[in-house]
Design a protein around this motif. Structure first.
Motif, PDB file in Angstrom:
ATOM      1  N   SER A  94      -4.232   6.098  -7.586  1.00  0.00           N
ATOM      2  CA  SER A  94      -3.995   5.047  -6.594  1.00  0.00           C
ATOM      3  C   SER A  94      -4.151   3.654  -7.191  1.00  0.00           C
ATOM      4  N   ARG A 106       0.847  -1.178   0.000  1.00  0.00           N
ATOM      5  CA  ARG A 106       0.000   0.000   0.000  1.00  0.00           C
ATOM      6  C   ARG A 106       0.887   1.234   0.000  1.00  0.00           C
ATOM      7  N   ASN A 108       1.297   5.073   0.716  1.00  0.00           N
ATOM      8  CA  ASN A 108       0.705   6.147   1.499  1.00  0.00           C
ATOM      9  C   ASN A 108       1.145   7.496   0.925  1.00  0.00           C
ATOM     10  N   THR A 109       1.763   8.344   1.703  1.00  0.00           N
ATOM     11  CA  THR A 109       2.160   9.664   1.198  1.00  0.00           C
ATOM     12  C   THR A 109       3.211   9.533   0.101  1.00  0.00           C
ATOM     13  N   THR A 140      -1.077  13.161  -0.016  1.00  0.00           N
ATOM     14  CA  THR A 140      -1.387  12.072   0.898  1.00  0.00           C
ATOM     15  C   THR A 140      -2.235  11.015   0.190  1.00  0.00           C
ATOM     16  N   ARG A 141      -2.477   9.934   0.896  1.00  0.00           N
ATOM     17  CA  ARG A 141      -3.289   8.859   0.322  1.00  0.00           C
ATOM     18  C   ARG A 141      -4.715   9.351   0.048  1.00  0.00           C
ATOM     19  N   GLU A 174       6.102   0.159   7.541  1.00  0.00           N
ATOM     20  CA  GLU A 174       6.070   1.223   6.540  1.00  0.00           C
ATOM     21  C   GLU A 174       7.464   1.831   6.413  1.00  0.00           C
TER      22      GLU A 174
END
Length: 121
Positions: free
Chosen positions: A74, A31, A33-34, A53-54, A107
């Protein structure tokens, strides 16, 4: 392993436009994210240019606000940087940076390889 692959740099005249892309991939479920774009001119520090950002919130450095636009897809794990009204002082290597969570890991921040943008007549 996670990879960020950039494309879209090149030579453009002052006042012109370029669009950079950065695609994330990994050999496992992940995934993103930012995501951010940085730039580094010769002999200078690496500076953040834009952040997304996401959820899609954006922020820009003062020196590009109103000229550059960051966006993301995304579904494609891709971030873009649309650069308009380019100036010679925008000449730099542009780097993509992303905070990515992958299965089995915490992360982590990853850098792209960089792409050269040169603004010159």
């Amino acid at each position: 392993q996670v990879q960020l692959v950039e494309s879209g740099g090149g030579l453009v005249q002052p006042g012109g436009s370029l669009r950079l892309s950065c695609a994330a991939s990994a050999g496992t479920m992940f995934r993103v994210n930012t995501m951010e774009w940085y730039r580094q001119a010769p002999g200078k520090q690496r500076d953040v240019v834009a952040t997304i950002t996401r959820s899609g919130s954006t922020n820009y450095a003062d020196f590009v606000r109103g000229r550059f636009t960051i966006s993301r897809d995304s579904a494609k794990n891709t971030v873009y940087l649309q650069m308009d009204s380019l100036k010679p002082e925008d000449t730099a290597v542009y780097y993509c940076y992303a905070n990515i969570w992958a299965v089995g890991a915490h992360e982590t921040g990853y850098w792209g390889q960089g792409t050269q943008v040169t603004v010159s007549s």
